[in-house]
Scaffold this active site. Structure first.
Site, short mmCIF file in Angstrom:
data_model
loop_
_atom_site.label_atom_id
_atom_site.label_comp_id
_atom_site.label_asym_id
_atom_site.label_seq_id
_atom_site.Cartn_x
_atom_site.Cartn_y
_atom_site.Cartn_z
N ASP A 157 -11.27 -7.86 -5.61
CA ASP A 157 -12.62 -7.78 -5.06
C ASP A 157 -12.86 -8.67 -3.85
O ASP A 157 -13.81 -8.48 -3.13
CB ASP A 157 -13.64 -8.15 -6.14
CG ASP A 157 -13.68 -9.63 -6.41
OD1 ASP A 157 -12.58 -10.24 -6.40
OD2 ASP A 157 -14.76 -10.19 -6.62
N ASP A 176 -8.38 -10.33 -0.89
CA ASP A 176 -7.59 -9.27 -1.53
C ASP A 176 -7.44 -8.05 -0.64
O ASP A 176 -6.61 -7.18 -0.91
CB ASP A 176 -8.25 -8.82 -2.84
CG ASP A 176 -8.27 -9.92 -3.87
OD1 ASP A 176 -7.24 -10.61 -3.98
OD2 ASP A 176 -9.29 -10.09 -4.54
N ASP A 187 -6.44 -9.24 -9.44
CA ASP A 187 -6.95 -10.48 -8.90
C ASP A 187 -7.69 -11.13 -10.07
O ASP A 187 -8.08 -10.44 -11.01
CB ASP A 187 -7.89 -10.16 -7.75
CG ASP A 187 -8.70 -11.35 -7.32
OD1 ASP A 187 -8.09 -12.40 -7.14
OD2 ASP A 187 -9.92 -11.22 -7.18
#
Lengths: 49, 749
Positions: B621, B625, B441
């Site tokens: 995080d 996600d 991410d």
């Protein structure tokens, strides 16, 4: 071999005593903190009072 | 730390006992030496009303007992904060209590098995030496009966962890390693009792009990490691110390821990605070940074009626929010549903040891049966044949096999722990080792979770020093970024914050201001890129513009290069705008970067990778996600991740660097190689011992020697990892207390 009559119970009694000592130490939380007591013994906080 | 100086209602954490005594457990940050222990306990004992203060140096937790009339929880936490220790009350989670209970139980079993093993060995050694000298059969029988008297109750007690697990696996129809273990122990004991009753020369009580002792050692170490990891993770969660400002019925503001908020409560979210719980805005308008929720780095305006999610950062206005549960059709509801569906795939993973057991158990049992048949066909008596067959079972009892995996696991988990990586699930170690593709991410994972000053070197040092001191007096998130440049700077006396504008102070008679361009009467500065926020400084006639941006983790480039050198395929799946993702991807040389993805799209993309036969590691995080973390083959989260994301991750890393990702892969790969080696050693041992047993040469003495020998070899091989596992020496990444405090989202003012 008659001596076994004393020695075997004696050996077992010693072993069982050690087992009880271990169980007691476990119950009283002596394995909760394995680092603190090593330093605690050097502290003289209790003497100062 | 202003939050801690306000009176916070900690009553939900306080337990009351008889005689007006109250007690509370606190997680403490910053305990790094033995002197801290005396310091903390001493300062607590000095508080009137304290009955006892005891710090556990292993878990970094403090138990306080005090007289309920003389002091209160909030004052005690404040007293600790004054001494420089961040403390926060916490409640042991149910899982943690369960683990603590299990650890105690395993230790008890271990004690009993140890007692029995010592005493039986004493008798067995006498019998072994007696068998080659002049022991009478009567004395031997007596010793065997004594052994039985000790071994049977001891095995019944100490064998419970294995018997229970074997029964459970039988009921589930999937045999695990505990099944052959239990069978081996039970058969060894049963045969020994029969042999003793028939005045036979050989009994295997010692082998059975020693086997139990070895296996319990492995189990206990494994459990102790897990307990330690769980305690550390529990402390981190508690030390986040999230506090909400709850509005009472009468309009009074009470600071309460977030965990006690209920649906329908009204809370006040001040500028610079993170939204503590999901809810709907009742009044006020503000700018929100939702990067922890959606990965979007552009701030959005919210007003009354808007939905806000826990973890969003409130920038400039105070909001009154009504706490709500995840309603239908909201993003959170969608995420929770996706997480549930995505997690199913992972629960099907079968662990290496269980896979080994599936092959192992039938092979062993068939071999034993074949031995029996062959000996019978060769004309041996039934009695002798069955003894040989059972000795095959005993010698193959997977002592080494059952230690092969846990011994490595303990050492590997210890390494990960020291590298600041905490495992959430037991089989993560094996899954992480098999990864071939890593998906990152962007926001908060490749970049740091909090924005940072990017042009510090362009600003005159004296101006920058002024700015950092002035910033100490502001609650604004941009000011926090400036203040972080010099965490130990002293705030100016008499500095005042002007809401929505900035902070000002008078230094040596000169006006100093930090804030918006208008507030500082500064010339507009052209930002170097679109995602930069600006804050201005005015000092007499001089001025400066400070650029603040979410920047890459310091070692992101090096880590990505390292991972690429390991042959891993890397991608970025971000919820942020594609034009914000592109420059980051370019900096890191990652070609496959996609932006603007919602949680469902991330899952689809990860499943597409899986269908290509890839094993994907997701590092993320945000709340957005969480489903992808659950869907991936393995997952990692930084400690700053949203709670929902952390709950889905296999492991959490503490550092504000990215290197733990590489370290986690290196350590788990090494541990998998060692596990395989150990399994091979166990197979080798069997290849050597089984023919001997089938030929009928295995006496109890040989069984005892072979089993302990193989267990010791396997354990030593696992310990070899202690020497080699200093894997990625790029930079030490163990989080310092300072970076931890930052990571835990500490708010300073």
């Amino acid at each position: 071999m008659n001596v076994l009559i004393y020695l075997v119970p004696l050996a077992l009694a010693l072993g069982i005593t050690a087992l009880f000592a271990f169980m007691w130490s476990l119950k009283s939380g002596q394995y909760e903190d394995s680092e603190g007591p090593a330093h605690r013994i050097l502290s003289d906080e209790d003497v100062k009072k | 730390m202003s939050d801690l100086r306000e009176a916070i209602d900690f009553s939900s954490f306080v337990r009351t006992a008889e005689a007006g005594r109250a007690s509370m457990d606190l997680a403490i940050d910053g305990v790094d030496c033995a002197a801290c222990m005396e310091d903390i306990e001493g300062s607590m004992r000095a508080v009137p009303g304290i009955v006892s203060a005891r710090l556990n140096l292993t878990t970094h937790r403090l138990r306080l007992i005090w007289d309920g009339d003389k002091t209160n929880a909030s004052d005690l936490v404040t007293a600790l904060a004054k001494g420089g220790y961040r403390a926060y009350p916490f409640e042991q989670s149910r899982v943690e209590q369960e683990e603590a209970r299990r650890t105690q139980w395993l230790l008890k079993c271990f004690g009993v098995a140890g007692f029995a093993a010592m005493n039986i060995m004493l008798l067995s050694v006498s019998v072994w030496s007696g068998n080659v000298t002049d022991m009478t059969p009567e004395t031997r029988d007596f010793f065997h009966w004594l052994s039985a008297l000790i071994a049977l109750p001891a095995a019944a007690y100490a064998g419970q962890p294995f018997f229970r697990s074997a029964l459970a696996s039988m009921r589930a129809g999937k045999l695990n390693m505990d099944f052959p273990i239990s069978l081996g122990i039970l058969l060894a004991l049963a045969m020994s009792v029969v042999e003793t009753a028939l005045h036979g020369a050989e009994a295997y009580f010692d082998s059975a009990i020693m086997l139990l002792l070895f296996l319990l050692t492995g189990r206990y170490l494994d459990q102790a490691m897990r307990k330690r990891t769980r305690a550390a993770a529990g402390n981190l969660a508690a030390l986040k110390g999230e506090i909400a400002q709850r509005l009472g019925e009468d309009g009074a503001l009470v600071a309460v821990p977030v965990s006690v908020l209920k649906e329908g409560d009204h809370i006040l979210v001040r500028p610079g605070d993170r939204v503590p719980a999901d809810g709907i805005v009742l009044s006020g308008t503000s700018e929100m940074d939702t990067s922890l929720v959606t990965g979007e780095t552009m701030r959005a305006r919210v007003g009354s009626g808007a939905r806000v999610y826990a973890g969003s950062m409130n920038f400039d206005g105070a909001l009154t929010v009504a706490v709500t549960a995840a309603g239908e059709g909201t993003m959170l509801d969608e995420v929770a549903r996706l997480v549930e569906k995505a997690g199913e795939a992972r629960s099907r993973y079968r662990r290496l040891a269980d896979r080994a057991a599936r092959v192992y158990a039938p092979v062993v049992h068939v071999t034993a049966a074949a031995t029996l048949v062959v000996w019978l066909l060769m004309g041996a008596g039934f009695h002798h044949s069955i003894i040989v067959a059972i000795s095959v079972l005993i010698i193959t009892c997977p002592c080494a096999l059952a230690l092969a995996v846990p011994a490595v696991q303990v050492v590997a988990a210890g390494h990960l722990f020291r590298a600041g990586i905490y495992l959430n699930s037991a089989d993560a170690l094996e899954r992480l080792a098999e990864i071939d593709t890593v998906v990152f991410d962007k926001t908060g994972t490749l970049t740091l979770p909090d924005p940072n000053v990017v042009n510090a070197s362009d600003i005159a040092p004296d101006l920058l020093a002024l700015a950092t001191r002035l910033a100490q007096s502001s609650r604004h998130p941009l000011a926090h970024a400036v203040a972080r440049l010099a965490p130990r700077a002293l705030p100016f006396e008499g500095a005042e914050e002007v809401a929505g504008a900035g902070v000002r102070a008078t230094v040596d008679g000169v006006d100093v201001r930090l804030g918006s361009a208008a507030f500082c009467a500064a010339d507009a500065h052209a930002p170097s890129s679109a995602d930069v926020s600006l804050i201005y400084l005015r000092y007499g006639a001089r001025q400066a513009a400070i650029e603040i941006r979410q920047s890459l983790r310091a070692d992101a480039r090096a880590t990505i290069a390292l991972l690429r050198a390991r042959g891993l395929d890397m991608r970025i799946f971000s919820g942020d705008r594609p034009e914000a993702v592109a420059p980051i991807a370019a900096q890191l040389d990652i070609d496959l970067a996609e932006g603007g993805m919602n949680p469902a799209q991330k899952i689809v993309a990860i499943e597409a990778l899986r269908d290509q036969g890839r094993k994907v590691l997701m590092v993320g995080d945000g709340i957005n996600d969480a489903p992808a973390l659950a869907a991936a083959y393995a997952s990692l989260s930084p400690i700053t991740a949203a709670d929902l994301a952390q709950a889905q991750a296999d492991a959490v890393f503490l550092s504000d660097r990215l290197i733990p990702v590489a370290q986690a892969l290196d350590i788990t790969r090494q541990s998998r190689a060692l596990m395989r080696q150990n399994l091979m050693l166990a197979v080798l041992y069997n290849a050597f011992a089984v023919p001997l047993a089938m030929a009928g040469y295995v006496t109890p003495l040989i069984a005892a020697a072979a089993m302990s020998g193989s267990s010791i070899i396997v354990t030593l091989n696992a310990l070899r990892m202690r020497g080699v596992a200093r894997p990625t020496q790029v930079e030490r990444s163990v989080a310092s207390p300072a970076s931890l405090a930052l990571a835990a989202g500490e708010r300073r003012a």
